[in-house]
Design a protein around this motif. Structure first.
Motif, PDB file in Angstrom:
ATOM      1  N   PHE A 252      -6.930  53.435 -10.096  1.00 45.32           N
ATOM      2  CA  PHE A 252      -8.148  53.004  -9.406  1.00 45.32           C
ATOM      3  C   PHE A 252      -8.922  54.196  -8.850  1.00 45.32           C
ATOM      4  CE2 PHE A 252      -5.859  48.896  -9.225  1.00 45.32           C
ATOM      5  CZ  PHE A 252      -6.851  48.092  -9.749  1.00 45.32           C
ATOM      6  N   ALA A 253      -8.215  55.226  -8.401  1.00 44.68           N
ATOM      7  CA  ALA A 253      -8.903  56.400  -7.870  1.00 44.68           C
ATOM      8  C   ALA A 253      -9.653  57.152  -8.962  1.00 44.68           C
ATOM      9  CB  ALA A 253      -7.897  57.329  -7.190  1.00 44.68           C
ATOM     10  N   GLU A 254      -9.021  57.337 -10.127  1.00 47.12           N
ATOM     11  CA  GLU A 254      -9.637  58.111 -11.196  1.00 47.12           C
ATOM     12  C   GLU A 254     -10.681  57.314 -11.976  1.00 47.12           C
ATOM     13  OE1 GLU A 254      -5.981  61.242 -12.130  1.00 47.12           O
ATOM     14  OE2 GLU A 254      -6.494  59.708 -13.611  1.00 47.12           O
ATOM     15  N   SER A 255     -10.431  56.027 -12.179  1.00 44.85           N
ATOM     16  CA  SER A 255     -11.349  55.229 -12.998  1.00 44.85           C
ATOM     17  C   SER A 255     -12.563  54.737 -12.221  1.00 44.85           C
ATOM     18  CB  SER A 255     -10.606  54.019 -13.588  1.00 44.85           C
ATOM     19  OG  SER A 255      -9.553  54.428 -14.421  1.00 44.85           O
ATOM     20  N   SER A 263      -8.006  52.567  -3.070  1.00 44.00           N
ATOM     21  CA  SER A 263      -7.121  52.509  -4.228  1.00 44.00           C
ATOM     22  C   SER A 263      -5.856  51.730  -3.905  1.00 44.00           C
ATOM     23  CB  SER A 263      -6.756  53.930  -4.691  1.00 44.00           C
ATOM     24  OG  SER A 263      -7.892  54.627  -5.137  1.00 44.00           O
ATOM     25  N   ALA A 264      -5.317  51.957  -2.714  1.00 41.91           N
ATOM     26  CA  ALA A 264      -4.113  51.242  -2.302  1.00 41.91           C
ATOM     27  C   ALA A 264      -4.389  49.748  -2.149  1.00 41.91           C
ATOM     28  CB  ALA A 264      -3.577  51.815  -0.999  1.00 41.91           C
ATOM     29  N   LEU A 265      -5.545  49.408  -1.582  1.00 37.61           N
ATOM     30  CA  LEU A 265      -5.868  47.993  -1.385  1.00 37.61           C
ATOM     31  C   LEU A 265      -6.022  47.264  -2.717  1.00 37.61           C
ATOM     32  CD1 LEU A 265      -8.361  48.047   1.637  1.00 37.61           C
ATOM     33  CD2 LEU A 265      -5.931  47.440   1.618  1.00 37.61           C
ATOM     34  N   PHE A 266      -6.610  47.929  -3.725  1.00 36.83           N
ATOM     35  CA  PHE A 266      -6.737  47.292  -5.027  1.00 36.83           C
ATOM     36  C   PHE A 266      -5.380  47.140  -5.717  1.00 36.83           C
ATOM     37  CE2 PHE A 266     -11.343  47.925  -4.902  1.00 36.83           C
ATOM     38  CZ  PHE A 266     -11.776  46.812  -5.603  1.00 36.83           C
ATOM     39  N   SER A 267      -4.367  47.842  -5.243  1.00 33.85           N
ATOM     40  CA  SER A 267      -3.027  47.732  -5.816  1.00 33.85           C
ATOM     41  C   SER A 267      -2.215  46.610  -5.184  1.00 33.85           C
ATOM     42  CB  SER A 267      -2.272  49.060  -5.629  1.00 33.85           C
ATOM     43  OG  SER A 267      -2.994  50.145  -6.174  1.00 33.85           O
ATOM     44  N   VAL A 268      -2.749  45.984  -4.117  1.00 39.08           N
ATOM     45  CA  VAL A 268      -1.987  45.006  -3.353  1.00 39.08           C
ATOM     46  C   VAL A 268      -1.822  43.683  -4.089  1.00 39.08           C
ATOM     47  CG1 VAL A 268      -2.041  43.552  -1.288  1.00 39.08           C
ATOM     48  CG2 VAL A 268      -2.494  45.996  -1.104  1.00 39.08           C
ATOM     49  N   ILE A 329     -11.631  49.152 -20.671  1.00 38.84           N
ATOM     50  CA  ILE A 329     -11.468  49.323 -19.226  1.00 38.84           C
ATOM     51  C   ILE A 329     -12.711  48.750 -18.554  1.00 38.84           C
ATOM     52  CG2 ILE A 329     -11.147  50.937 -17.320  1.00 38.84           C
ATOM     53  CD1 ILE A 329      -8.786  50.880 -19.187  1.00 38.84           C
ATOM     54  N   PRO A 330     -12.589  47.702 -17.731  1.00 39.85           N
ATOM     55  CA  PRO A 330     -13.781  47.067 -17.134  1.00 39.85           C
ATOM     56  C   PRO A 330     -14.561  48.026 -16.239  1.00 39.85           C
ATOM     57  CG  PRO A 330     -11.818  45.695 -16.867  1.00 39.85           C
ATOM     58  CD  PRO A 330     -11.344  47.029 -17.340  1.00 39.85           C
ATOM     59  N   GLU A 331     -15.833  47.768 -16.127  1.00 37.62           N
ATOM     60  CA  GLU A 331     -16.666  48.584 -15.245  1.00 37.62           C
ATOM     61  C   GLU A 331     -16.414  48.240 -13.782  1.00 37.62           C
ATOM     62  OE1 GLU A 331     -20.745  48.320 -16.301  1.00 37.62           O
ATOM     63  OE2 GLU A 331     -20.461  49.080 -18.345  1.00 37.62           O
ATOM     64  N   GLU A 332     -15.993  47.003 -13.519  1.00 39.10           N
ATOM     65  CA  GLU A 332     -15.733  46.568 -12.151  1.00 39.10           C
ATOM     66  C   GLU A 332     -14.238  46.639 -11.852  1.00 39.10           C
ATOM     67  OE1 GLU A 332     -17.888  45.856  -9.799  1.00 39.10           O
ATOM     68  OE2 GLU A 332     -19.541  46.289 -11.182  1.00 39.10           O
ATOM     69  N   PRO A 333     -13.849  47.279 -10.750  1.00 37.75           N
ATOM     70  CA  PRO A 333     -12.412  47.377 -10.435  1.00 37.75           C
ATOM     71  C   PRO A 333     -11.767  46.016 -10.195  1.00 37.75           C
ATOM     72  CG  PRO A 333     -13.762  48.113  -8.588  1.00 37.75           C
ATOM     73  CD  PRO A 333     -14.683  47.956  -9.754  1.00 37.75           C
ATOM     74  N   GLY A 334     -12.542  45.026  -9.753  1.00 38.08           N
ATOM     75  CA  GLY A 334     -11.978  43.702  -9.519  1.00 38.08           C
ATOM     76  C   GLY A 334     -11.459  43.054 -10.784  1.00 38.08           C
ATOM     77  N   LEU A 335     -12.151  43.275 -11.909  1.00 38.38           N
ATOM     78  CA  LEU A 335     -11.694  42.696 -13.169  1.00 38.38           C
ATOM     79  C   LEU A 335     -10.433  43.397 -13.661  1.00 38.38           C
ATOM     80  CD1 LEU A 335     -12.196  40.639 -15.344  1.00 38.38           C
ATOM     81  CD2 LEU A 335     -13.772  42.241 -16.469  1.00 38.38           C
ATOM     82  N   ALA A 336     -10.375  44.722 -13.502  1.00 40.24           N
ATOM     83  CA  ALA A 336      -9.150  45.448 -13.849  1.00 40.24           C
ATOM     84  C   ALA A 336      -7.986  44.975 -12.988  1.00 40.24           C
ATOM     85  CB  ALA A 336      -9.361  46.949 -13.668  1.00 40.24           C
ATOM     86  N   GLN A 337      -8.272  44.726 -11.725  1.00 39.87           N
ATOM     87  CA  GLN A 337      -7.242  44.220 -10.823  1.00 39.87           C
ATOM     88  C   GLN A 337      -6.728  42.868 -11.296  1.00 39.87           C
ATOM     89  OE1 GLN A 337      -8.497  42.605  -6.989  1.00 39.87           O
ATOM     90  NE2 GLN A 337      -6.997  43.914  -5.971  1.00 39.87           N
ATOM     91  N   ALA A 338      -7.608  42.006 -11.805  1.00 37.80           N
ATOM     92  CA  ALA A 338      -7.203  40.685 -12.276  1.00 37.80           C
ATOM     93  C   ALA A 338      -6.233  40.792 -13.448  1.00 37.80           C
ATOM     94  CB  ALA A 338      -8.439  39.876 -12.676  1.00 37.80           C
ATOM     95  N   PHE A 339      -6.496  41.705 -14.387  1.00 34.27           N
ATOM     96  CA  PHE A 339      -5.579  41.900 -15.509  1.00 34.27           C
ATOM     97  C   PHE A 339      -4.223  42.402 -15.025  1.00 34.27           C
ATOM     98  CE2 PHE A 339      -9.505  42.170 -18.187  1.00 34.27           C
ATOM     99  CZ  PHE A 339      -9.169  41.182 -19.087  1.00 34.27           C
ATOM    100  N   LEU A 340      -4.231  43.313 -14.063  1.00 35.04           N
ATOM    101  CA  LEU A 340      -2.966  43.828 -13.533  1.00 35.04           C
ATOM    102  C   LEU A 340      -2.226  42.744 -12.752  1.00 35.04           C
ATOM    103  CD1 LEU A 340      -4.020  47.418 -12.410  1.00 35.04           C
ATOM    104  CD2 LEU A 340      -2.710  46.758 -14.434  1.00 35.04           C
ATOM    105  N   MET A 341      -2.955  41.853 -12.096  1.00 32.36           N
ATOM    106  CA  MET A 341      -2.315  40.730 -11.406  1.00 32.36           C
ATOM    107  C   MET A 341      -1.556  39.847 -12.395  1.00 32.36           C
ATOM    108  SD  MET A 341      -5.383  39.739  -8.759  1.00 32.36           S
ATOM    109  CE  MET A 341      -4.717  38.124  -8.395  1.00 32.36           C
ATOM    110  N   VAL A 342      -2.180  39.550 -13.529  1.00 31.43           N
ATOM    111  CA  VAL A 342      -1.511  38.763 -14.559  1.00 31.43           C
ATOM    112  C   VAL A 342      -0.265  39.490 -15.058  1.00 31.43           C
ATOM    113  CG1 VAL A 342      -1.723  37.830 -16.897  1.00 31.43           C
ATOM    114  CG2 VAL A 342      -3.616  37.593 -15.273  1.00 31.43           C
TER     115      VAL A 342
END
Length: 429
Positions: A252-255, A263-268, A329-342
């Motif tokens: 999340f930090a690099e992308s 970055s930590a919050l998006f990993s939660v 790789i999505p432009e929005e971090p929220g969408l990337a987070q959704a894939f990682l959640m799955v």
């Protein structure tokens, strides 16, 4: 007892994941590349891997898993507190690498001890559910590390973060020594308890270990398709798990150019789904097993099929999610987070797959060692994965699509291997 085991699991994840969050400001201050960060993250696993089989042997021999577990907590807590001094030692990184390896060595006793303790503290109809409940502590610890670590660093810096977490481990030992027990008190019926030979109990510990090594069914372990199925599944799981724990905040930090806090919050959320997914999978598996025929042959077949189904979900679901990320790789971090959640949520189904299989394939004496034997190559694979990810990122200018594609492929291989090889027949008593 379950609360104490859950607390130990939570604490171990907290101390392990702290480096994944702290490594962002540490690398900026100390000038580390992605390859260097990968090497630092990998050293935890090196210490874990070097000690996992000795840990299994000691747990199998001593008959005192609560003492072994407390010793591990003490070691990794002291090593965590020593991390800041080791990181800033001039002229070499050896001190920091040794500190991270010591944290891994201390944590190597956790799962062999848990596997042995849960044999005493659970019935055969609640293995998956109990394992999932205790393992949820690992997810909650990971979540807590992602949420709390940036707040602590804002107050006391990254050095203070390791000191706070290390001190927490020492505090947890107080209720552990007051209340933890190796076996339930009279009146709780789990299963017949293995009685150790009096002659063995009179031997010094090293002689007991030597005797145990001679008794280990090494040949049977090596010839068991079920044991190989668990080893290969464990290896595939570790490749993804270790990469997730070590690299998610960095992704999340690099992308998306986020700071350590964001970055930590998006990993939660992925870790939250992991905790929920594990408990759900364990509960569902025990429910279906409870409805199975009491005939031993039919029950064994039902167990085998259930383990294969849940393990396939735990691998193929994440493979699809990671494959989607690899394609774009999505432009929005929220969408990337959704894939990682799955991915993380479904991967937690491992607790109803190969991880529950350890207690089905082996009895009290060998359950911890069987887990250790499947862990060693799996730790090597996971450690290699963390380092390889760093090399890929440096070589490709931080192209994360290649990282996700490789992880997806390894998940598919793990699913195929487990489905072909596994059966739940008891082999090692």
């Amino acid at each position: 007892m379950f609360v104490l085991l859950w607390l130990i699991a939570c604490l171990s994840a907290l101390d392990r994941v702290a480096m994944s969050v702290a490594i962002l400001p540490m690398s900026m201050e100390l000038g580390w590349t992605d390859t260097t960060k990968g090497a630092i993250s990998s050293l935890f696993s090196v210490g874990y891997g070097l000690c996992i089989i000795p840990a299994g042997l000691v747990v199998s021999t001593s008959g005192r898993p609560i003492v072994i577990l407390a010793t591990g907590v003490l070691i990794w807590s002291i090593a965590t507190m020593a991390t800041p001094a080791a990181a800033t030692a001039t002229g070499t990184m050896l001190a920091l690498l040794a500190a991270r390896a010591a944290v891994g060595a201390g944590e190597s006793v956790i799962i062999p001890s848990l596997q042995t303790l849960l044999i005493h503290w659970t019935t055969s109809q609640e293995k998956s559910r109990a394992l999932a409940a205790v393992y949820s502590g690992f997810h909650v610890g990971t979540i807590s590390a992602y949420i709390i670590s940036p707040l602590i660093m804002a107050q006391v810096g990254w050095k203070g973060l390791f000191e706070v977490y290390g001190a927490m481990g020492l505090v947890v030992l107080i209720p552990w020594f007051m209340y933890a027990q190796d076996k339930p008190l009279a009146g709780f019926v789990s299963k017949p308890v293995l009685t150790r030979q009096p002659a063995l109990l009179k031997q010094p510990l090293f002689e007991q270990i030597s005797t145990t090594i001679q008794e280990v069914p090494w040949k049977e372990f090596l010839q068991s398709p079920g044991a190989w199925a668990m080893l290969l599944a464990h290896s595939a799981k570790n490749w993804g798990l270790y990469n997730s724990l070590a690299w998610t905040p960095t992704f999340f930090a690099e992308s998306y150019h986020l700071d350590a806090h964001d970055s930590a919050l998006f990993s939660v959320l992925p870790s939250i789904l992991g905790a929920v997914g594990g408990v759900a999978a364990g509960t569902a598996a025990d429910y279906f097993l409870g409805r199975a025929s009491t005939d031993e042959i039919c029950l064994a077949a039902r167990r085998t099929n259930l383990r294969k189904i849940f393990q396939a979900i735990a691998f193929l679901g994440p493979a699809l999610a990671l494959g989607a990320l690899a394609c774009n790789i999505p432009e929005e971090p929220g969408l990337a987070q959704a894939f990682l959640m799955v991915s993380v949520g479904l991967q937690a189904g491992n607790v109803a797959g190969f991880e529950a299989g350890t207690q089905e394939k082996a009895g009290e004496k060998w359950a911890g060692l069987l887990y250790s034997l499947t862990s060693l190559p799996a730790v090597i694979v996971g450690t290699t994965g963390v380092y390889v990810t760093g090399r890929i990122l440096d070589a490709t200018g931080q192209d994360w699509s290649m990282v996700f594609a490789l992880n997806a492929c390894i998940n598919v291989v793990g699913a195929i291997a487990f489905t072909i090889l596994y059966d739940s027949k008891r082999e090692f008593d």
